[in-house]
Enzyme design. Sequence first.
Site, PDB file in Angstrom:
ATOM      1  N   GLU A 101      61.800  71.488  71.286  1.00  0.00           N
ATOM      2  CA  GLU A 101      61.172  71.690  69.968  1.00  0.00           C
ATOM      3  C   GLU A 101      62.237  71.642  68.873  1.00  0.00           C
ATOM      4  O   GLU A 101      63.401  71.955  69.133  1.00  0.00           O
ATOM      5  CB  GLU A 101      60.493  73.065  69.923  1.00  0.00           C
ATOM      6  N   ASP A 102      61.826  71.284  67.659  1.00  0.00           N
ATOM      7  CA  ASP A 102      62.748  71.369  66.527  1.00  0.00           C
ATOM      8  C   ASP A 102      62.848  72.797  66.017  1.00  0.00           C
ATOM      9  O   ASP A 102      63.928  73.294  65.742  1.00  0.00           O
ATOM     10  CB  ASP A 102      62.339  70.401  65.400  1.00  0.00           C
ATOM     11  N   ASP A 105      58.279  78.603  64.767  1.00  0.00           N
ATOM     12  CA  ASP A 105      57.971  79.405  63.578  1.00  0.00           C
ATOM     13  C   ASP A 105      56.902  80.443  63.958  1.00  0.00           C
ATOM     14  O   ASP A 105      57.240  81.548  64.379  1.00  0.00           O
ATOM     15  CB  ASP A 105      57.501  78.447  62.471  1.00  0.00           C
ATOM     16  N   PHE A 154      61.833  77.635  54.388  1.00  0.00           N
ATOM     17  CA  PHE A 154      61.402  76.312  54.816  1.00  0.00           C
ATOM     18  C   PHE A 154      62.619  75.408  54.857  1.00  0.00           C
ATOM     19  O   PHE A 154      63.390  75.359  53.903  1.00  0.00           O
ATOM     20  CB  PHE A 154      60.335  75.747  53.874  1.00  0.00           C
ATOM     21  N   ARG A 167      63.734  63.634  57.169  1.00  0.00           N
ATOM     22  CA  ARG A 167      64.053  63.744  58.600  1.00  0.00           C
ATOM     23  C   ARG A 167      65.434  63.204  58.928  1.00  0.00           C
ATOM     24  O   ARG A 167      66.096  63.663  59.836  1.00  0.00           O
ATOM     25  CB  ARG A 167      63.027  62.966  59.440  1.00  0.00           C
TER      26      ARG A 167
END
Length: 178
Positions: A101-102, A105, A154, A167
Amino acid sequence: MAGSIELDRPLIDAPAIGVRVAELAGEITRDFAGSGRALSVIVVLKGACFFAIDLMRHLDLDTRLDFLQASSYRGTSSTGEVRLHSDIHMPIAGTDVLLVEDIVDTGLTASWLLRHLASHEPASVKLCTLLDKPAGRRVPVHMDYIGFTIPDEFVLGYGLDYEERFRHLPAVYAAREV
Ligand code: IMP
């Protein structure tokens, strides 16, 4: 978050990411070496693919690679529901699975995907995330490998996007609303 978003400041620079990615790959190689099974690396598109490819270059293991695409997110806030847009195509039964996963959250996406992959009867399933944002957590999720724990902001870059932008950046940036 209304309006648009722009980069605020760098949070994790590219050299620090490179060092940590190599460390994580070393840990993963040590943990799976000698298992006698293939390691199925399952990457969550699109955000995790930059991290996953860099990570895989350092793995000294018998790996397989596949992708899936899921989201619980629209813009900068979680919808609370997970949608699987595309599933894996290779069989993973009997293999060790590493979900990449990046960012974790709320934890909704990762916990849903871990259950989904476990239903394919792999020998084991582990989770590796580049970023952990614990302040956002809504469901508990066990992370086996964490690159960096970040504050409740964020973030963008190194795969992470806002409406498909940013990205490509080699570092992770905190964002701000404009
Ligand atoms: P979760 O299901 O809430 O844990 O969210 C996981 C997904 O939300 C990640 O794979 C990202 O695509 C997205 N996400 C969560 N936080 C951020 C962020 O700070 N920047 C960009 N995307 C994020």
